[in-house]
Write an enzyme that holds these catalytic residues in place. Structure first.
Site, PDB file in Angstrom:
ATOM      1  CG  ASP A   1      59.985  17.374   0.271  1.00  0.00           C
ATOM      2  OD1 ASP A   1      60.645  18.320   0.744  1.00  0.00           O
ATOM      3  OD2 ASP A   1      59.859  16.285   0.850  1.00  0.00           O
ATOM      4  CG  ASN A   2      56.897  17.279   3.414  1.00  0.00           C
ATOM      5  OD1 ASN A   2      56.747  16.350   2.616  1.00  0.00           O
ATOM      6  ND2 ASN A   2      57.713  17.200   4.447  1.00  0.00           N
TER       7      ASN A   2
ATOM      8  CG  ASP B   1      54.781  13.877   4.190  1.00  0.00           C
ATOM      9  OD1 ASP B   1      54.491  12.737   4.596  1.00  0.00           O
ATOM     10  OD2 ASP B   1      55.537  14.073   3.226  1.00  0.00           O
TER      11      ASP B   1
ATOM     12  NE  ARG C   1      54.640  14.995  -3.031  1.00  0.00           N
ATOM     13  CZ  ARG C   1      54.596  14.437  -1.836  1.00  0.00           C
ATOM     14  NH1 ARG C   1      55.205  14.991  -0.825  1.00  0.00           N
ATOM     15  NH2 ARG C   1      53.960  13.303  -1.658  1.00  0.00           N
TER      16      ARG C   1
ATOM     17  N   GLY D   1      59.368   7.490  -2.425  1.00  0.00           N
ATOM     18  CA  GLY D   1      60.278   6.381  -2.144  1.00  0.00           C
ATOM     19  C   GLY D   1      59.607   5.226  -1.427  1.00  0.00           C
ATOM     20  NE  ARG D   2      57.956   7.289   3.699  1.00  0.00           N
ATOM     21  CZ  ARG D   2      57.954   7.755   4.913  1.00  0.00           C
ATOM     22  NH1 ARG D   2      57.836   6.940   5.914  1.00  0.00           N
ATOM     23  NH2 ARG D   2      58.082   9.032   5.141  1.00  0.00           N
TER      24      ARG D   2
ATOM     25  N   GLY E   1      61.293   1.360   1.541  1.00  0.00           N
ATOM     26  CA  GLY E   1      59.969   1.585   0.959  1.00  0.00           C
ATOM     27  C   GLY E   1      58.821   1.239   1.886  1.00  0.00           C
TER      28      GLY E   1
HETATM   29  P1  AMP Z   1      59.445  12.499   4.241  1.00  0.00           P
HETATM   30  O1  AMP Z   1      60.424  12.870   5.294  1.00  0.00           O
HETATM   31  O2  AMP Z   1      58.458  11.490   4.710  1.00  0.00           O
HETATM   32  O3  AMP Z   1      58.787  13.694   3.625  1.00  0.00           O
HETATM   33  O4  AMP Z   1      60.282  11.768   3.102  1.00  0.00           O
HETATM   34  C1  AMP Z   1      61.398  12.365   2.495  1.00  0.00           C
HETATM   35  C2  AMP Z   1      61.868  11.494   1.356  1.00  0.00           C
HETATM   36  O5  AMP Z   1      62.405  10.254   1.851  1.00  0.00           O
HETATM   37  C3  AMP Z   1      60.805  11.116   0.345  1.00  0.00           C
HETATM   38  O6  AMP Z   1      61.369  11.087  -0.936  1.00  0.00           O
HETATM   39  C4  AMP Z   1      60.395   9.738   0.799  1.00  0.00           C
HETATM   40  O7  AMP Z   1      59.817   8.976  -0.241  1.00  0.00           O
HETATM   41  C5  AMP Z   1      61.728   9.150   1.239  1.00  0.00           C
HETATM   42  N1  AMP Z   1      61.558   8.069   2.230  1.00  0.00           N
HETATM   43  C6  AMP Z   1      61.209   8.202   3.518  1.00  0.00           C
HETATM   44  N2  AMP Z   1      61.153   6.995   4.131  1.00  0.00           N
HETATM   45  C7  AMP Z   1      61.484   6.064   3.205  1.00  0.00           C
HETATM   46  C8  AMP Z   1      61.617   4.638   3.214  1.00  0.00           C
HETATM   47  N3  AMP Z   1      61.373   3.915   4.302  1.00  0.00           N
HETATM   48  N4  AMP Z   1      61.986   4.048   2.063  1.00  0.00           N
HETATM   49  C9  AMP Z   1      62.240   4.762   0.958  1.00  0.00           C
HETATM   50  N5  AMP Z   1      62.144   6.096   0.888  1.00  0.00           N
HETATM   51  C10 AMP Z   1      61.757   6.759   1.982  1.00  0.00           C
HETATM   52 MG    MG Z   2      57.207  14.216   2.445  1.00  0.00          MG
END
Ligand code: AMP
Ligand code: MG
Length: 428
Positions: free
Chosen positions: A197-198, A207, A132, A41-42, A75
């Protein structure tokens, strides 16, 4: 700015020639709850490069802007989590653990809004791949067996070229994860968000959000403010890895056998090998932490005896082991002096039967410095004020974690009560 090593613009403003950046789809279980669609997502995968050792690596920009998987998010990333991931992932590499790495951190000049306005930043992340457990789950949950087959063939070629069957491939991932988690445990590392997913297929740590290294040793230690149930506490990590690998097995079932019952039986047996791999690697690493290279039956009891005494006294995990290495005496670090006296004679008797140089073994297994959260927070605060000197100093010390240098003592110091960081937040 163009990175001197790669010639790439690593803040995401320009697409390198020949690259077709993409955002990857994945799904996953977050804290045990099924989320059918996650994905980058980012983050943007710029592409793959072959490194100087002939190994294929992904280069990804984290914080590069919105993608089809951004859902409600912007993002973006901000400087704090970007520097945190940079420092901790590089420290993990210096400790010798498999991990994604940080090629560059760049400020974008944009403002990102979280609880308050923050400087935007991008992390250029390098990984053996970004595949993953959740990547497999995304297709399995849609019943898309052809996609799982293609993904498995790709992942096998990339990470387990010697595997002849899908079951071999699964066993390879099980072993890689078991070795990784044993490595985490031996340095007191708590990942904090071991969601599927991690969890990588490569066996690299990925992550770095709410992660932490233990200061005081305590098995039930939790380090994430969003982990209210303690699911990902220090001592639960091996069990959680098994749970995640069971999700991978479920996704691979259609490729393992035409009969679901038979597939489950075969995969379960392969998954059970986690325990053996984990235990072997855990014992190897903890033996080395108390100076042992040879194996005796009583070694595990000796290790557990020390850990339980450390736990009762809430002794500093890294410093207790490092002190064993440098002075052979850590009685002052366990608050009950009787605890040391009831353990040390057995240990000394065991060391007397050990050939070689146990102190050298211990020095190589017990780092003098780990990335302590209070120093990371301090480094981030300074960077936000425009002072990057603490970032460079911290990075330099952590690059040689097993050596004693001029800054080592200062960075080895555990947090004073008022410096203690009780929780860290997801890297959003
Ligand atoms: P994470 O907690 O970093 O493993 O992210 C979990 C999910 O949230 C993943 O699909 C990321 O891409 C999405 N995500 C986290 N932060 C953002 C953001 N600022 N914008 C868009 N998607 C995000
Ligand atoms: Mg992640």
């Amino acid at each position: 700015p163009v990175n001197a090593w790669t010639g790439l613009d690593l803040n995401g403003n320009e697409v390198p020639e020949g690259a077709e950046p993409l955002a990857q789809l994945y799904a996953g279980h977050q804290f045990g709850n099924w989320v059918p669609q996650l994905g980058d997502g980012r983050a943007l995968l710029l592409g793959e490069v072959i490194d100087r050792n002939g190994r294929r690596r992904d280069i990804q920009l984290k914080g590069a802007g919105r993608t089809p998987f951004s859902r409600g998010g912007d993002g973006r990333a901000w400087l704090g989590p970007v520097l945190r991931e940079y420092v901790v992932s590089e420290a993990m590499h210096a400790l010798g653990l498999p991990t994604t790495r940080a090629l560059a951190a760049a400020t974008t000049g944009e403002t990102v809004y979280r609880e308050r306005p923050r400087p935007g930043a991008v992390l250029a992340r390098v990984a053996a791949s970004h595949i993953r457990v959740g990547t497999f789950q995304a297709f399995a949950s849609r019943g898309d067996v052809a996609a799982i087959r293609a993904l498995t063939a790709h992942a096998m070629a990339r990470h387990a070229p010697e595997a002849e069957t899908v079951l071999d491939f699964f066993s390879h991932v099980v072993a890689a994860q078991a070795r990784l988690i044993a490595g985490w445990m031996s340095f007191g590392f708590i990942h904090g968000v071991m969601n599927t997913d991690n969890t990588t297929i490569s066996g690299e740590t990925i992550d770095y959000g709410p992660c932490a290294f233990l200061d005081e040793y305590h098995g039930a230690k939790v380090f994430s403010s969003i982990d209210r149930m303690g699911r990902y506490a220090y001592q639960n990590q091996p069990d959680m890895a098994v749970w995640n690998l069971a999700q991978l097995a479920s996704s691979l079932l259609p490729l393992i056998s035409d009969s679901e019952d038979e597939g489950v039986a075969i995969a379960t047996e392969a998954l059970n090998a986690f325990g053996t791999h984990f235990r072997d690697e855990w014992l190897r690493r903890f033996r080395a932490k108390i100076g042992l290279v040879t194996q005796e039956d009583g070694d595990e009891a000796l290790i557990v005896g020390l850990l339980s005494r450390m736990s009762t006294s809430r002794a500093d995990f890294s410093n207790t082991f490092r002190t064993l290495a440098t002075s052979g005496y850590a009685g002052h670090l366990v608050s009950d002096p009787g605890a040391w006296d009831s353990w040390a004679p057995d240990w000394q008797a065991r060391l007397a039967r050990e050939p070689g140089d146990p102190k050298a073994t211990m020095r190589a297994a017990n780092p003098a410095v780990i990335p302590r959260n209070h120093r990371i927070e301090e480094m981030i605060e300074a960077a936000l004020a425009g002072d990057y000197a603490p970032f460079h100093r911290l990075s330099a010390v952590l690059a040689q974690p097993f050596d004693d240098g001029p800054d080592t003592a200062e960075y080895a110091r555990p947090p004073a009560p008022e410096e203690r960081v009780q929780q860290t937040f997801c890297g959003t």
